[in-house]
Design a protein around this motif. Structure first.
Motif, PDB file in Angstrom:
ATOM      1  N   GLY A   1       0.870  -1.426   0.039  1.00 23.73           N
ATOM      2  CA  GLY A   1       0.062  -0.014  -0.086  1.00 23.73           C
ATOM      3  C   GLY A   1       0.741   1.193  -0.005  1.00 23.73           C
ATOM      4  N   TYR A   2       1.968   1.325   0.235  1.00 23.55           N
ATOM      5  CA  TYR A   2       2.876   2.404   0.171  1.00 23.55           C
ATOM      6  C   TYR A   2       3.141   2.749  -1.248  1.00 23.55           C
ATOM      7  N   PRO A   3       3.087   4.044  -1.558  1.00 24.72           N
ATOM      8  CA  PRO A   3       3.119   4.732  -3.041  1.00 24.72           C
ATOM      9  C   PRO A   3       4.326   4.027  -3.573  1.00 24.72           C
ATOM     10  N   ARG A   4       4.476   3.998  -4.968  1.00 31.67           N
ATOM     11  CA  ARG A   4       5.857   3.090  -5.501  1.00 31.67           C
ATOM     12  C   ARG A   4       7.037   3.624  -5.096  1.00 31.67           C
ATOM     13  N   GLU A   5       7.244   5.067  -5.392  1.00 26.40           N
ATOM     14  CA  GLU A   5       8.329   5.631  -4.626  1.00 26.40           C
ATOM     15  C   GLU A   5       8.922   5.575  -3.216  1.00 26.40           C
ATOM     16  N   GLU A   6       7.897   5.748  -2.558  1.00 25.47           N
ATOM     17  CA  GLU A   6       8.091   5.348  -1.106  1.00 25.47           C
ATOM     18  C   GLU A   6       8.722   3.706  -0.898  1.00 25.47           C
ATOM     19  N   ALA A   7       7.883   2.917  -1.562  1.00 24.29           N
ATOM     20  CA  ALA A   7       8.184   1.743  -1.503  1.00 24.29           C
ATOM     21  C   ALA A   7       9.516   1.293  -2.032  1.00 24.29           C
ATOM     22  N   ASN A   8       9.890   1.847  -3.048  1.00 24.86           N
ATOM     23  CA  ASN A   8      11.305   1.695  -3.592  1.00 24.86           C
ATOM     24  C   ASN A   8      12.343   2.244  -2.573  1.00 24.86           C
ATOM     25  N   GLU A   9      12.020   3.450  -2.253  1.00 22.75           N
ATOM     26  CA  GLU A   9      13.105   4.104  -1.102  1.00 22.75           C
ATOM     27  C   GLU A   9      12.999   3.200   0.028  1.00 22.75           C
ATOM     28  N   ARG A  10      12.071   2.699   0.747  1.00 23.23           N
ATOM     29  CA  ARG A  10      11.989   1.494   1.819  1.00 23.23           C
ATOM     30  C   ARG A  10      12.876   0.384   1.523  1.00 23.23           C
ATOM     31  N   LEU A  11      12.560  -0.114   0.503  1.00 19.57           N
ATOM     32  CA  LEU A  11      13.160  -1.316   0.053  1.00 19.57           C
ATOM     33  C   LEU A  11      14.630  -1.177  -0.145  1.00 19.57           C
ATOM     34  N   SER A  12      15.008   0.015  -0.706  1.00 22.70           N
ATOM     35  CA  SER A  12      16.577   0.182  -0.965  1.00 22.70           C
ATOM     36  C   SER A  12      17.258   0.331   0.291  1.00 22.70           C
ATOM     37  N   ARG A  13      16.820   0.637   1.502  1.00 22.25           N
ATOM     38  CA  ARG A  13      17.279   0.291   2.575  1.00 22.25           C
ATOM     39  C   ARG A  13      17.447  -0.856   3.413  1.00 22.25           C
ATOM     40  N   ASN A  14      17.180  -1.778   2.363  1.00 19.42           N
ATOM     41  CA  ASN A  14      17.009  -3.219   3.135  1.00 19.42           C
ATOM     42  C   ASN A  14      17.991  -4.124   2.083  1.00 19.42           C
ATOM     43  N   PRO A  15      19.240  -4.217   2.200  1.00 15.68           N
ATOM     44  CA  PRO A  15      19.963  -4.993   1.404  1.00 15.68           C
ATOM     45  C   PRO A  15      19.503  -6.487   1.348  1.00 15.68           C
ATOM     46  N   GLY A  16      19.651  -6.965   0.193  1.00 16.50           N
ATOM     47  CA  GLY A  16      19.118  -8.419   0.109  1.00 16.50           C
ATOM     48  C   GLY A  16      17.670  -8.581  -0.104  1.00 16.50           C
ATOM     49  N   LEU A  17      16.732  -7.656   0.099  1.00 12.95           N
ATOM     50  CA  LEU A  17      15.620  -7.711   0.339  1.00 12.95           C
ATOM     51  C   LEU A  17      15.176  -7.342  -1.385  1.00 12.95           C
ATOM     52  N   ILE A  18      14.323  -7.939  -2.024  1.00 12.76           N
ATOM     53  CA  ILE A  18      13.956  -7.811  -3.622  1.00 12.76           C
ATOM     54  C   ILE A  18      12.368  -7.428  -3.513  1.00 12.76           C
ATOM     55  N   ALA A  19      12.141  -6.626  -4.412  1.00  8.66           N
ATOM     56  CA  ALA A  19      10.508  -6.379  -4.493  1.00  8.66           C
ATOM     57  C   ALA A  19       9.929  -7.516  -5.194  1.00  8.66           C
ATOM     58  N   SER A  20       8.486  -7.746  -4.717  1.00 10.94           N
ATOM     59  CA  SER A  20       7.608  -8.463  -5.566  1.00 10.94           C
ATOM     60  C   SER A  20       6.253  -7.663  -5.469  1.00 10.94           C
ATOM     61  N   PHE A  21       6.180  -6.757  -6.268  1.00 12.66           N
ATOM     62  CA  PHE A  21       5.240  -5.535  -6.228  1.00 12.66           C
ATOM     63  C   PHE A  21       4.076  -6.084  -7.304  1.00 12.66           C
ATOM     64  N   SER A  22       2.749  -5.662  -6.817  1.00 14.35           N
ATOM     65  CA  SER A  22       1.766  -5.972  -7.637  1.00 14.35           C
ATOM     66  C   SER A  22       1.254  -4.451  -8.274  1.00 14.35           C
ATOM     67  N   ARG A  23       0.184  -4.040  -7.414  1.00 13.88           N
ATOM     68  CA  ARG A  23      -0.358  -2.610  -7.771  1.00 13.88           C
ATOM     69  C   ARG A  23       0.788  -1.620  -7.923  1.00 13.88           C
ATOM     70  N   ALA A  24       2.057  -1.504  -7.215  1.00 15.65           N
ATOM     71  CA  ALA A  24       2.831  -0.510  -7.487  1.00 15.65           C
ATOM     72  C   ALA A  24       3.524  -0.734  -8.991  1.00 15.65           C
ATOM     73  N   LEU A  25       3.455  -2.174  -9.390  1.00 12.32           N
ATOM     74  CA  LEU A  25       4.171  -2.291 -10.590  1.00 12.32           C
ATOM     75  C   LEU A  25       3.355  -1.760 -11.838  1.00 12.32           C
ATOM     76  N   LEU A  26       1.985  -1.904 -11.764  1.00 10.24           N
ATOM     77  CA  LEU A  26       1.054  -1.465 -12.590  1.00 10.24           C
ATOM     78  C   LEU A  26       0.793   0.033 -12.940  1.00 10.24           C
ATOM     79  N   GLU A  27       1.141   0.697 -11.576  1.00  5.72           N
ATOM     80  CA  GLU A  27       0.879   2.084 -11.687  1.00  5.72           C
ATOM     81  C   GLU A  27       1.216   3.022 -12.764  1.00  5.72           C
TER      82      GLU A  27
END
Length: 296
Positions: free
Chosen positions: A242-268
């Motif tokens: 539910g995070y907006p895509r840019e916020e989700a990307n920013e939060r994700l980038s602070r977690n090395p080794g964690l990769i995305a599996s986005f649904s809604r954010a991918l189709l935005e």
């Protein structure tokens, strides 16, 4: 046993997993975001034909490649469908080099103890057999934790591992997805309970078992690093939650080794009314951003 080439890709390849698994309950919302209102379809069959066309447009786009996408999660009807006259899972792997997964849960049960377990899955064994026959590599099954209630977290994790064992018995790799709601007032505390419960569940699996985890991006950066290091975990992926895509990307980038599996954010930003060039350009920009956050 899982396809060794696919398993190696899941374990080590840079990139992320595309979640193209909107089901009956979420499909109207996904279509509306894509610019297709309810006036465009009269029944479920027409609705699912439209969403399959949307997914086909995404998957066949030149922007949707194995250079940045390592896997894709499909809805059951998408698995049963075809892309360019080939079964969807076969097209993904043989044409695109992308590992196919299948969403197997049937939605969420009612709230209990601050959580929602999965609804019963009476046809699970037959669905898993069909998935194996279609060349599916793994599965995804989602439940939701709404707060730091030990009983609710335990119910979710226990059920997830019960289902995961049945998936493993079929030679498939389960993605265990106990989502923690981003609106939980005690999200960090819920994540602490969840990490402990997942660790215990992983420790109890057979030594040769291989699973994946799909988790909400944690409140504390790096919080799930111990799970990434567990010998039975092939990869830990994150939902946008539910995070907006840019916020989700920013939060994700602070977690090395964690990769995305986005649904809604991918189709935005994608729309049925876009020209093919506009569609491909928008999708390429999105994929590049999610990819960069996943390899940070």
């Amino acid at each position: 046993m899982p396809n060794p080439d696919q398993l190696a890709r899941i374990r080590t390849a840079p990139g992320f997993i595309a979640a193209l698994d909107q089901s009956g309950g979420s499909t109207p919302k996904a279509l509306a975001a894509y610019g297709i209102g309810a006036d465009r379809y009269g029944d479920d069959a027409e609705m699912f034909d439209l969403v399959h066309a949307m997914r086909t447009r995404v998957i066949t786009s030149p922007a949707f490649t194995s250079e940045r996408i390592i896997g894709a999660i499909l809805f059951e009807r998408t698995m049963d469908g075809a892309i360019e006259n080939r079964p969807t899972a076969e097209y993904l792997w043989d044409v695109k080099g992308i590992v196919p997964f299948l969403k197997i849960d049937k939605g969420l049960a009612e709230h209990a103890h601050g959580a929602q377990v999965m609804k019963p899955m009476p046809e699970l064994d037959s669905l898993l057999d069909r998935a194996v026959a279609q060349g599916i590599f793994g599965t995804k099954e989602r439940s939701v934790i709404h707060g730091a209630d030990p009983a609710g977290v335990a119910a979710v994790v226990n059920q997830q591992f019960e289902v995961a064992r049945r998936v493993l018995d079929k030679g498939l790799v389960p993605i265990i997805e106990p989502e923690v709601s981003i609106s939980a007032p005690d999200k960090a505390e819920a994540e602490a309970l969840l990490r402990d419960a997942l660790t215990a569940g992983l420790d109890a699996l057979p030594e040769d078992a291989v699973v994946m985890l799909k988790l909400t991006i944690p409140s504390e950066d790096g919080f799930y690093s111990p799970l990434m290091a567990h010998p039975r975990v092939a990869r830990v992926v994150a939902l946008s939650g539910g995070y907006p895509r840019e916020e989700a990307n920013e939060r994700l980038s602070r977690n090395p080794g964690l990769i995305a599996s986005f649904s809604r954010a991918l189709l935005e930003g994608l729309s049925d009314g876009q020209s093919q060039e506009e569609f491909d350009t928008t999708l390429a920009t999105t994929i590049d951003g999610v990819y960069r956050a996943s390899i940070a």
